[in-house]
Each structure stands twice: as structure tokens, then as C-alpha cells.
Design a protein around this motif. Structure first.
Motif, mmCIF file in Angstrom:
data_model
loop_
_atom_site.group_PDB
_atom_site.id
_atom_site.type_symbol
_atom_site.label_atom_id
_atom_site.label_comp_id
_atom_site.label_asym_id
_atom_site.label_seq_id
_atom_site.Cartn_x
_atom_site.Cartn_y
_atom_site.Cartn_z
ATOM 1 N N ARG A 71 0.833 -1.200 0.000
ATOM 2 C CA ARG A 71 0.000 0.000 0.000
ATOM 3 C C ARG A 71 0.880 1.268 0.000
ATOM 4 O O ARG A 71 0.652 2.191 -0.768
ATOM 5 C CB ARG A 71 -0.877 -0.024 1.256
ATOM 6 C CG ARG A 71 -2.276 0.415 0.992
ATOM 7 C CD ARG A 71 -3.132 0.242 2.228
ATOM 8 N NE ARG A 71 -4.012 -0.882 2.084
ATOM 9 C CZ ARG A 71 -4.072 -1.911 2.901
ATOM 10 N NH1 ARG A 71 -3.280 -1.970 3.963
ATOM 11 N NH2 ARG A 71 -4.916 -2.880 2.688
ATOM 12 N N ASN A 72 1.888 1.260 0.848
ATOM 13 C CA ASN A 72 2.763 2.431 0.923
ATOM 14 C C ASN A 72 3.540 2.631 -0.369
ATOM 15 O O ASN A 72 3.699 3.756 -0.829
ATOM 16 C CB ASN A 72 3.731 2.297 2.099
ATOM 17 C CG ASN A 72 3.013 2.467 3.418
ATOM 18 O OD1 ASN A 72 1.970 3.122 3.466
ATOM 19 N ND2 ASN A 72 3.537 1.866 4.469
ATOM 20 N N ALA A 73 4.020 1.516 -0.946
ATOM 21 C CA ALA A 73 4.786 1.630 -2.182
ATOM 22 C C ALA A 73 3.894 2.163 -3.301
ATOM 23 O O ALA A 73 4.290 3.035 -4.071
ATOM 24 C CB ALA A 73 5.363 0.272 -2.562
ATOM 25 N N MET A 74 2.680 1.660 -3.375
ATOM 26 C CA MET A 74 1.758 2.112 -4.422
ATOM 27 C C MET A 74 1.450 3.592 -4.231
ATOM 28 O O MET A 74 1.403 4.362 -5.176
ATOM 29 C CB MET A 74 0.461 1.295 -4.401
ATOM 30 C CG MET A 74 0.617 -0.178 -4.770
ATOM 31 S SD MET A 74 1.388 -0.463 -6.378
ATOM 32 C CE MET A 74 0.020 -0.118 -7.481
ATOM 33 N N MET A 75 1.239 3.991 -2.988
ATOM 34 C CA MET A 75 0.926 5.389 -2.718
ATOM 35 C C MET A 75 2.116 6.269 -3.118
ATOM 36 O O MET A 75 1.940 7.310 -3.739
ATOM 37 C CB MET A 75 0.598 5.590 -1.242
ATOM 38 C CG MET A 75 0.267 7.028 -0.936
ATOM 39 S SD MET A 75 -0.244 7.295 0.757
ATOM 40 C CE MET A 75 1.270 7.023 1.630
ATOM 41 N N ALA A 76 3.327 5.805 -2.775
ATOM 42 C CA ALA A 76 4.515 6.596 -3.100
ATOM 43 C C ALA A 76 4.657 6.768 -4.605
ATOM 44 O O ALA A 76 5.242 7.739 -5.073
ATOM 45 C CB ALA A 76 5.748 5.927 -2.509
ATOM 46 N N MET A 77 4.116 5.831 -5.381
ATOM 47 C CA MET A 77 4.216 5.933 -6.836
ATOM 48 C C MET A 77 3.018 6.666 -7.433
ATOM 49 O O MET A 77 2.828 6.675 -8.638
ATOM 50 C CB MET A 77 4.344 4.538 -7.446
ATOM 51 C CG MET A 77 5.677 3.884 -7.101
ATOM 52 S SD MET A 77 5.928 2.356 -8.015
ATOM 53 C CE MET A 77 4.694 1.304 -7.286
ATOM 54 N N GLY A 78 2.215 7.265 -6.578
ATOM 55 C CA GLY A 78 1.129 8.097 -7.087
ATOM 56 C C GLY A 78 -0.196 7.379 -7.263
ATOM 57 O O GLY A 78 -1.108 7.919 -7.882
#
Lengths: 343, 809
Positions: B508-515
Motif C-alpha cells: 500500500r505504501n509503495a503504491m501510494m509513493a508511486m502516485g
């Protein structure tokens, strides 16, 4: 010697004046070499020192050193001046319109319901709870029977279910996680777990969504009391909504807890004085809870004369609505990126 | 359930206002959700009698009547009224000049087309009083008042409108409080005031019922108790005003004295009863039995009902006369000619009533009460109460005796309350004496027991089965507000997440960091999505868990794929001109398993991108195309420290573009798919632009994401960089070239990065040029030029041997 001293003075005056006129660092460096370098003019004069008397030599030497020092000082002052001028120029040239918008960096957003669940998880992890999980499709035993809701129990009417077969359904609450957790742990204790998840009821209108989220909580140990339930929930509500919030317990009924309670949190909009949000009561209904019914403990294989526990079920949408001031349940499942972008 | 405040007050002499009473009851568990006042602002409205009714003189106003009305003020008043039900001789409410009506209406003398109206006759709606106060003849007009009212009397006193209805929201365990007397018991318990239960005094009786009627219960399992009493020579008429008032508060409309009395006792004692016209009962007998296959009955509401053998019937000597506990039959209904009635007061098995009521789609008040469980012991007493009221208000003569079929007998329940148990469970310090006092206040008989009391549970408290139920009584009577706030003591526990939860958080955090924006969509869906996704008929994902009772096809099946949810969100956003999207959802799909009750759950990450991303006035625009999405996928795996990613077009999902789709593999094992949506799928969802999606199996990611972070010191020695351009066949996959480079590059080759692809005039037709930046480095020393050259030569020859690739000159 007189001639030598004269030459030295002349060179000093000439060098000083040329140093002063210099506009670039490179020129200054060249002049430094010209006058003070190993093959420079000052050195050239000093080469004639051998012809001087032993008496005069130190005198001239001293004067020459003084001149060298003074010229070095001029150079260093000039260098500083040039650097400052260059920096000033650079800064002026590099001036930009700071009012222009910044370069966009794409950043995403976590759904507000996940955000609330994450916050709740953090609070309970800090209090030593495990995080449990379970399937959205449940059997009748876990969803009802094991929770003291036998077939044809009138309280089953309270929850209209989406059935898959006579015996399986979309879970109507996260409480089957109590049954699953106990089955996995018995006879071990203490049990301290919360279980967030999706739940389903056959309801669809402005204030009900056929799918919504709950967080179930379960604690089993010796001597767990309703006071512990109250203290735990008070702590959670203060962390979720702010230290100034209070909670209030109202008697209620759930088949799987006894005594059971509805829990209200003081209204944050009016501070408990009464307003439209809290229908002038000063309180907002927030969750249902109670002491685990001994029947439920016994069905799971725990000794109800030795162990006690509490359980609660938090409505995630309700908390999100209160916390963020959202007044329409449907926006959560609409997923408009402008809405999501607010979180 | 709605109860009149004044009724409760007549049973327990409290001094609390309706609000205070409501509040106190709510905090002992009888939740009052609302209070409705009988009088919502009526002032100066009086009882008046209509003397004459004439047509309005203006022929244009054919509906208007000009009435002369006696309001007890000496001279009759002239009132113009448009209601159709005015007639001389009836008593009606008259709002005098200067009167106020609820809703802020003020009455003044008014000119009605040339006739001055000195006030207004009122309807129930205008007075905003409970509808049940009026009979049906007042429905479409003026409220026709009971004849016994005195002309000139203020309507508020005449109709006893100084009352309020408490609207109870009872919890299922407190069905006993469907009896007003039992609510009054609670009021007595919390107020400390005495409860006065109406005394049942039976009038003198004649004959004996045993000689006049007979009761046979054939299916006692569904009808453990059936009592019958008989009252003769009744006169049907209106019931007394006070009774109508209390019924109206409960939302029950007055019908006749007999029906009203039956309803009144139902409210008072929670005992539904049924009255049969004795003279229409064949053989003057009652037989209680299960219905026969194919049997039918016409119920009181004139509907013919198909019965089955699980349903309990009340029959007379030859025919069915009622569906037990649900609704009576038309054939033995009380009519205006009824003289003698047989009163049924019984206990039916709750489950059977519930099922019957469900199956027939017939939810009567009686059925709802039987379903929740009534007091089996009260059946005869309630019947006596009905007889008492019938004799008093319907002029009947009581027949001696009761026919009572009571299978077995009521088993008295004794439950121990150990004081320490209560203190321990509630966590509050209540004294032994206080707990005893609470049992007393509830009217629970008790005897001393070791460390507590042994309570004899009253028959009406069917909810009290074990000690914890008594502890609840202590908790609520003592007050939940007295419970302190403490935290669990005892053994420390460790707060922890499972590996799956940690990986989900990381994803979830990685996806959020990628926009990417997280969306949440319903677990169920319309099965038409499988068609929209072009899934072939034999695709296993079409085999979904089916919901038996959806509202509509929209909740028809539990989804096997999350993709339709995410694509639907994209479509909805695009229709609102939100065209640049990066979306993801982590959710489960469910697959039925043959021979298993529970389906298999598959948790997956589903992501979608569409449109472009513009960095602003000073930056470029990045198209969210296949490579953007592949980059996101690579970066995601990178943050999870999962190596071994390859893609394969050997299999392409049917909903993906056949030239721009692939499976995603980790170490050769398929974990998902990646690709642009098939143009037909995009059209099915009415997407105005292209969209690229991927799905990854969360369980596989969790299993793979276990690589620890291992620190490797940064090399102190310089790297050698080299750019090499190769000419290869156009069809050759870059991944294959890179694999070969990596194999030939050995330990010194640290990085291979493609920075340009060229196809065109400057390379041979059917070929492409790929330019790579290669970085070589040794850990412990500076590489010599010869060493690097040796590796480059190896790469060149490997590529040449394997693919016929040459270095671009």
C-alpha cells in the motif's frame, strides 16, 4: 643599497596600484606571479642582495619581507572583494520567479477507510493486541451459532443477511472472528486481538451500504471486567478523536455479550452542549460492546468460571464520517479521485 | 412499542416528567427513542355540537357548508366548513376565534365568500393528535368526537390530551416489556415507588364452561397451553374513552368494545388473545392441530391462505377457524350480531409462529408477540382480565370455569447470584446489601446462598437463564455510569502484525509513493462483468459463489476478480473528466471448491493507470502507458525486495490487448498479469481512453517478500562505464538480449541499462538497434582496461553466437 630600497618601493607602489585595478581573479593571479612569484620582480631584486654588506642585508631583507607581506594582504583583500562581486553577480543572474508553481510530484492517497483502520490498528498494537483476519464468506456457525445466536433466534432479524447456501453467507459482522480466534487459541489465554474487515447486510439506502467495515475486538483473561472495557474504549476514543473526548455507556443487548452496552462518544462539534450533528444530545453513538457471554466462551471450549472477556465492534464508516465530517456514506464507495485526494 | 405516559403514571406514582422518565428508562436498558406529545400546541379548542348544516349561499362553493354550532357559549356560532362528514347532532372540536393549533396556526374570524366563519372545525390532522383517537368515520374530514363528551369543555381536558407517548425501542431480550405492567415494574424498580397492578375481580358466573364447550389440543408440541373462557349476552358498542386513549397511544385504533378489550389486555399483559363468535363454532368445540396438506383458510383480512403441515391451526368441530397465533378466520369473526364469545388465550411455540408468519407473509401484532416468547403462566390470568373488562364494558355474563390444556407445568427457574462474581465481572464496587435491594426492587424472590442469593426467576422474565443475566440486572440498575475506567491487568501481550499484514502495508505504501490512489469496491458484483471482460465460457473465474437473495443482479455473485471493480471506478472517474488515473485495490476474490462448503479465498492487488502525468509548466508529461505500468510493477517488486521478475506473452489474459499484454512471473512462476485493456473491454466499460492494468497474487508476494536487507559496502574502486549499441532482429525481445549480456558479463558487470532503441534508415530493414550502458566494477580493486575488454568481447561473441547480433558500427 639605496638603489635597492628605491627599487623595492617602486615595485611595491606599482604592484599595489596594478592590484587595485584588477577586475578578474585570473589577472590577479598573473600579477601575483609577476611580482611575488619565484621568478617575479621582487625576487629578482632580492637576488642582488648578495652584493650588499652583511650589515645591510638583514635590513633590506626585513623591508623586502614587509613589502611582500603588505602586497599579500592587498592580494588577499582584493581576492575577497572579487569573490564577493562574483557571488553577487551570480545571485543576481540566477534570480527566478518564486511565485511560479512547483514541479509536480505524483503522490497517491490511501482510502480514508483504510486510514481509519490503520489508526485503530496502531492504537491497539500499542496496547499489545494482535491483528486477526478472516474470510468475508462465513459459515452459519461462526457468524451466528457460535455467538449464541441459534437458528430462529429472534435477534437474527436484526441482521438481514446475504445468503450463499442455507449454511454459508456473507458475514454480517466481524464477530465470527471471535469464534475463529478462540477456536485457534483455546485453551491458551490471554487473548487480545482486533479484526478489521468488510461486512455485509441486506440494506441499501442513504444511510446504509450493503457492504461496510467493522473492527472487532476481543480480550479474554482472568478478571477482565466491564471497567476494563470502558477504560480501553475511552483510551481508544481519546486517541482517535482527541484527549478532550469522553464516553458514555448505555445498556443494550447483543446475544454474544452479557452485559451488553452501546457506547457513545461526546460530540466534538458542540463539545457536548448539543447541536445538529448529535441531535441535541451532546453524544454520538459509536459502537456496541459487552462482556463475552459465558455461552460463547463455553462453546469455544474456555472455562467460563475461570475466564472473562470483553468484545466490541467498531463501525469504521461511522468513525470516518465523524472524524472527517463526512455526511454521506456513499462517497466512500464512489471512489472519486477528487474525494480520495483529500486524504 | 409505544406506551402512554399517563398509563404508566397510573400504575406507579412517579413525579418525573416524560423526558426524565424516558432518560432513566433508557439508562437501565429500556431505550426510549422518542417522545410524542398528544397536545402539540392546542389552545382554546372546545367540544361543540353541530345543530344545523346548510349549503353555502354562493353556488360557486358547492363543497362548503354553513353550520350553526353550539359551543356552550350561549348563542350558537356560524362556522363555514368544507369537510364532507359534517351533519347535525355530531360533536366536533371547534377552534374558537383566537385559538391556536399545532404548527403555529392562529384562528381568526374569516370571511368565507360573504359568510363570516366564527372559528374552525378541526380534523385529526389539524389537531395533530394520535390518529387512533378517532374512528374511521373521521378519516376524511372533521374529527367526530365521542358522544359522551360535554359541549363547551376544552378539548385538551375532554380528550385527556395532557399525555405523551413514550416510543420504546426494545431489545429482543426484553420482550417482557411488551407488557405495560412489566414496563411499570421497571419504573417501580428505578423510582422506588410502589407498583399497583390492576386487580382482577371476576363478576358472578353462571353455568359451567365444561358443559358448553370443549378444547382438544392434538399438537401440544406447538401449543403447550391453550385456555378458553366463555362470556355470554354481550352488547357490542364503543369502548370507554380512557381505553381508546391508551390504545391510541399505542397506535391501535378503536374498533368495538370487544376487539378493544382484547387489544387492551394484549398491551397490558402481553397476552394476545382471540375472540370467536361462540355460536358459529361448530360443535362448540376447539381443536388445535397441524394443518393438512393442501388445506386452505380465509383469514380476517379476506385473504385465502394456503397452509402446510408445519402450520398450526385452530379448528372447530368441522373446519379451520384460525391460523394459530397469527390471524383468526373470517368464518367465526365477531360481527355486530355476536352475542356469545369464546376467548382464546394460549401459548404457541415461538419458532412455529415465526415460520408460519414468514411463510404466509402475514405479520400480525399477535404473531410478533408470540414469536418473541410470552409468559406461559399469564394465559389464564389474562383471559380473566378480558372477561372482567367484557362484563364491565360490554355487559356480558361470565360462564363459570376455564378450559385449560396445559401440557406439563411451568418449571420454576432458580439462579444463583454470587456477589463477588458480579463485582468481578462489572468491575465496580457494589455492596451485597445493594445487590439484594436491587433483586427486591425487581420483585425477584430470593433465598440466601453461600456468598450470594438464590433467585427465583419470575415467570415473565424469560430472558434470565443464568448468573450473568442477574449480573446484568445489577450492572444496569446500579448504573453503567458508575463503572470506572480501568485497563486490563495481567500478563503482558505482544502487539503484532502477521507477515501478510506487513506485506500488505508495504504494498500500500509503495503504491501510494508511486502516485496510486487506493479504492475500495464491493466484494459482490453483477456477473455480466465476466462477459464484459471477454472471459471465455470455460474460464474458471466465471464459476462464482452465487448470492441466494440479492436485491438485484448488482449483488448477484461474489467476484473472483477485483478488476471489474477497479475498471468501473476508472470509468466513473473518466465520465467526470478525471482522466489521469492511478488506482489500486487490495481485496479478495472467492472461488467455489468442489466438495467443500467454504470457497477458496484469493487476495490480490489490482492496479490501473490511464491518461498521463504532467509535471507542470517546467516539466515533461509522462504517458501512463504499458511501460509506465511495468515500471510501477518493477518498482513495487523492488521495494518488496523481490527479484526474478520476468514477463511472458505465452499466455495473455482475454481481457488484455493481445499485442500489449503478458503474464507476470517471479522465478518462472506466474503471479499475475500486466497489460493494456483489450480495446473491446475498454469499449464495454465505455472508457474514453486506454488503460493499463496489472494484478498480483498477494499470497505469492507475501511468500516471496522474505528477503532480508543485506548490507553491502559501497565499492571504493572506480567503475568502468561503456556504451554499446547492438543490431538485432526486430522481433527479438530485449529481455532475452539482457539475459545473455548478464550471463556473459560475469561478476564484474554490475549494471546493464537500455537507453535507446532505434529502428529506421540507419539500420538494416527488419533490424533494430539497442544501445546499452554497461557498468563494470570489481569489489577489491580497480579493473584494468584489458579485463573489461575481455568481458566485452565475451558479451559480443555470446550475443553473436546466440542471436546473430553484431555491434553497431
Amino acid at each position: 643599497m639605496e638603489q635597492m630600497l628605491e627599487d623595492l618601493k617602486r615595485i611595491e607602489a606599482e604592484a599595489k596600484s596594478r592590484f587595485e585595478q584588477v577586475g578578474k581573479q585570473e589577472e590577479l593571479n598573473e600579477l601575483r606571479v609577476k611580482y611575488l612569484g619565484k621568478k617575479g620582480e621582487l625576487t629578482a631584486i632580492l637576488k642582488g642582495m648578495g652584493k650588499l654588506s652583511g650589515e645591510d642585508r638583514p635590513k633590506v631583507g626585513q623591508i623586502a619581507n614587509e613589502i611582500r607581506q603588505s602586497l599579500e594582504e592587498v592580494i588577499s583583500a582584493k581576492t575577497k572583494e572579487l569573490k564577493e562581486a562574483a557571488l553577487k553577480r551570480q545571485i543576481e543572474e540566477e534570480k527566478i520567479d518564486i511565485s511560479l508553481a512547483g514541479t509536480k510530484l505524483e503522490a497517491g492517497h490511501i482510502h480514508p477507510l483504510t486510514r481509519i483502520i490503520d489508526e485503530i490498528k496502531e492504537i491497539f498494537l500499542g496496547m499489545g493486541y494482535e491483528i486477526g483476519e478472516g474470510p468475508e464468506i462465513e459459515n452459519d456457525y461462526n457468524n451466528f451459532e457460535g455467538l449464541n445466536l441459534p437458528k430462529d433466534h429472534p435477534a437474527r432479524d436484526m441482521q438481514d443477511s446475504f445468503y450463499i447456501t442455507e449454511d454459508t453467507l456473507l458475514r454480517t459482522h466481524t464477530s465470527p472472528m471471535q469464534v475463529r480466534t478462540m477456536a485457534a487459541k483455546v485453551p491458551e489465554y490471554p487473548v487480545k486481538v482486533i479484526c478489521p474487515g468488510r461486512v455485509f447486510r441486506r440494506d441499501d439506502d442513504a444511510t446504509h451500504s450493503p457492504m461496510f467495515h467493522q473492527v472487532e475486538g476481543l480480550v479474554i483473561d482472568e478478571n477482565i471486567s466491564m471497567a476494563d472495557l470502558k477504560g480501553t474504549l475511552l483510551k481508544v476514543m481519546k486517541q482517535l478523536f482527541g484527549e478532550d473526548r469522553e464516553i458514555r455507556l448505555r445498556p443494550s443487548y447483543f446475544p454474544f455479550t452479557e452485559p451488553s452496552t452501546e457506547v457513545d462518544v461526546s460530540c466534538g462539534i458542540c463539545g457536548g452542549k448539543g447541536c445538529r450533528t448529535c441531535s441535541d444530545t451532546g453524544w454520538l453513538e459509536i459502537l456496541g460492546a459487552g462482556m463475552v457471554h459465558p455461552n460463547v466462551l463455553e462453546m469455544a471450549g474456555y472455562d467460563s468460571s475461570k475466564l472473562q472477556g470483553f468484545a466490541f465492534g467498531l463501525g469504521v464508516e461511522r468513525i470516518a464520517m465523524l472524524k472527517y465530517g463526512i455526511d454521506d456514506l456513499r462517497v466512500f464507495y464512489d471512489n472519486d479521485i477528487r474525494f480520495l485526494g483529500e486524504f | 412499542m409505544n406506551v402512554s405516559y399517563q398509563w404508566l403514571k397510573s400504575l406507579v406514582p412517579i413525579e418525573w416528567s416524560p423526558e426524565e422518565l424516558a432518560d432513566r428508562l433508557t439508562f437501565v436498558g429500556l431505550s426510549v427513542e422518542g417522545i410524542e406529545y398528544f397536545n402539540k400546541g392546542i389552545r382554546n379548542v372546545v367540544v361543540a355540537e353541530i345543530k344545523t348544516v346548510a349549503n353555502h349561499p354562493d353556488p360557486k362553493h358547492t363543497k362548503w357548508h354553513v353550520c350553526r354550532v353550539d359551543a356552550g357559549r350561549g348563542e350558537d356560532l356560524t362556522i363555514v366548513c368544507g369537510a364532507p362528514n359534517v351533519r347535525p347532532g355530531i360533536k366536533v372540536p371547534l377552534a374558537m376565534v383566537g385559538a391556536d393549533l399545532p404548527g403555529g396556526f392562529h384562528i381568526e374570524a374569516a370571511d368565507k365568500a360573504g359568510v363570516t366563519s366564527e372559528g374552525m372545525l378541526c380534523s385529526v390532522t389539524e389537531l395533530q393528535i394520535p390518529e387512533g383517537l378517532a374512528t374511521a368515520e373521521s378519516d376524511n374530514g372533521i374529527f367526530i368526537l365521542p358522544d359522551e363528551l360535554t359541549v363547551g369543555e376544552d378539548i385538551v381536558t375532554a380528550l385527556d390530551l395532557d399525555d405523551a407517548v413514550l416510543e420504546f425501542e426494545l431489545t429482543p431480550n426484553r420482550a417482557d416489556c411488551l407488557s405495560v405492567i412489566n414496563v411499570a415494574r421497571e419504573v417501580a424498580a428505578i423510582s422506588g415507588k410502589p407498583l399497583t397492578v390492576p386487580e382482577i375481580r371476576l363478576p358472578e358466573a353462571r353455568e359451567n364452561i365444561a358443559d358448553l364447550a370443549k378444547v382438544t389440543v392434538l399438537d401440544a408440541d406447538l401449543c403447550p397451553r391453550y385456555t378458553a373462557k366463555l362470556v355470554k349476552d354481550l352488547k357490542i358498542g364503543p369502548s370507554p374513552l380512557w381505553m381508546r386513549h391508551r390504545l391510541a397511544a399505542a397506535g391501535i385504533r378503536s374498533i368495538s368494545n370487544i376487539v378493544d378489550i382484547s387489544n387492551y389486555v394484549m398491551l397490558e399483559m402481553n397476552q394476545p388473545s382471540h375472540t370467536f363468535d361462540y355460536d358459529t363454532l361448530s360443535g362448540h368445540e376447539i381443536v388445535v392441530r397441524r394443518a393438512k396438506e393442501g388445506e386452505k383458510i380465509v383469514t380476517l383480512d379476506d385473504q385465502e391462505r394456503d397452509l402446510d403441515t408445519d402450520m398450526l391451526l385452530i379448528c372447530d368441530g368441522e373446519k379451520a377457524v384460525g391460523v394459530a397465533g397469527v390471524m383468526g378466520g373470517q368464518n367465526t369473526e365477531i360481527t355486530e350480531n355476536t352475542k356469545n364469545i369464546l376467548i382464546e388465550s394460549a401459548y404457541f411455540y415461538p419458532k412455529s409462529i415465526r415460520l408460519t408468519s414468514r411463510k404466509l407473509g402475514l405479520a400480525s401484532e399477535a404473531a410478533s408477540r408470540f414469536e418473541k416468547g410470552i409468559d406461559i403462566e399469564a394465559a389464564e390470568r389474562a383471559s380473566e382480565r378480558i372477561c372482567q373488562l367484557l362484563c364491565e364494558y360490554a355487559g356480558g355474563t361470565l360462564v363459570e370455569g376455564t378450559l385449560d390444556s396445559y401440557e406439563g407445568s411451568f418449571e420454576e427457574r432458580n439462579v444463583e447470584l454470587i456477589f463477588d462474581h458480579a463485582r468481578s465481572l462489572i468491575g465496580v464496587d457494589v455492596s451485597d446489601d445493594d445487590m439484594v435491594a436491587m433483586m427486591d426492587s425487581l420483585g425477584f424472590a430470593h433465598a440466601p446462598a453461600a456468598g450470594g442469593v438464590n433467585v427465583t426467576v419470575p415467570h415473565y422474565r424469560v430472558d434470565i437463564e443464568r448468573e450473568v443475566d442477574l449480573i446484568e440486572e445489577v450492572a444496569r440498575l446500579n448504573g453503567y455510569d458508575k463503572i470506572p475506567a480501568t485497563l486490563p491487568k495481567g500478563q503482558m501481550t505482544e502487539g503484532k502484525k502477521t507477515k501478510g499484514q506487513k506485506v500488505a502495508d508495504e504494498v500500500r505504501n509503495a503504491m501510494m509513493a508511486m502516485g496510486f490512489d487506493e479504492v475500495i469496491t464491493y466484494t459482490f458484483m453483477n456477473k455480466k462483468h465476466y462477459d464484459m471482460l471477454l472471459l471465455p465460457e470455460d474460464d474458471e473465474r466465471r464459476d462464482s459463489v452465487v448470492i441466494m437473495n440479492p436485491f438485484s443482479d448488482e449483488q448477484g455473485v461474489v467476484r473472483t476478480l477485483v478488476l471489474p471493480g477497479v475498471v468501473t471506478v476508472a470509468a466513473k472517474n473518466m465520465s467526470r473528466r478525471n482522466l489521469n488515473l492511478s488506482l489500486f485495490e487490495i481485496a479478495s476474490g472467492y472461488f467455489p471448491v468442489k466438495g467443500e462448503k467454504m470457497p477458496r479465498e484469493k487476495s490480490m492487488l489490482t492496479a490501473l493507470v490511464s491518461g498521463s502525468f504532467a509535471k507542470g509548466w517546467n516539466g515533461e508529461t509522462v504517458e501512463k502507458d504499458f511501460y509506465y505500468m511495468k515500471g510501477a510493477l518493477e518498482q513495487l517488486l523492488n521495494s518488496l525486495r523481490i527479484d526474478g521478475l520476468t514477463v511472458s506473452a505465452d499466455h495473455i489474459e482475454p481481457f488484455l490487448h493481445p499485442g500489449r499484454g503478458c503474464d507476470v512471473l517471479i522465478n518462472g512462476e506466474a503471479v499475475g498479469y500486466l497489460g493494456e485493456l483489450h480495446p473491446l473491454v475498454a469499449a464495454n466499460y465505455e472508457l474514453p481512453q486506454k488503460a493499463v492494468v496489472f494484478e498480483l497474487d498477494m499470497d505469492r508476494l507475501t511468500a516471496l517478500a522474505d528477503k532480508e536487507i543485506v548490507y553491502e559496502a559501497i565499492s571504493k574502486f572506480p567503475a568502468v562505464e561503456m556504451d554499446l549499441a547492438f543490431v538485432a532482429d526486430r522481433e527479438l525481445a530485449a529481455a532475452d538480449i539482457e539475459k545473455a549480456i548478464a550471463a556473459a558479463g560475469g561478476d564484474y558487470l554490475k549494471k546493464t541499462e537500455l537507453f535507446d532503441i532505434y529502428e529506421g534508415d540507419r539500420v538494416e530493414a527488419g533490424k533494430k538497434s539497442l544501445a546499452y550502458n554497461l557498468i563494470f566494477r570489481a569489489k577489491e580493486r580497480t579493473l584494468k582496461a584489458e579485463e573489461v575488454n575481455e568481458v566485452v568481447e565475451r558479451i559480443k561473441s555470446e550475443l553473436n553466437e546466440k542471436f546473430g547480433i553484431v555491434l553497431r558500427s
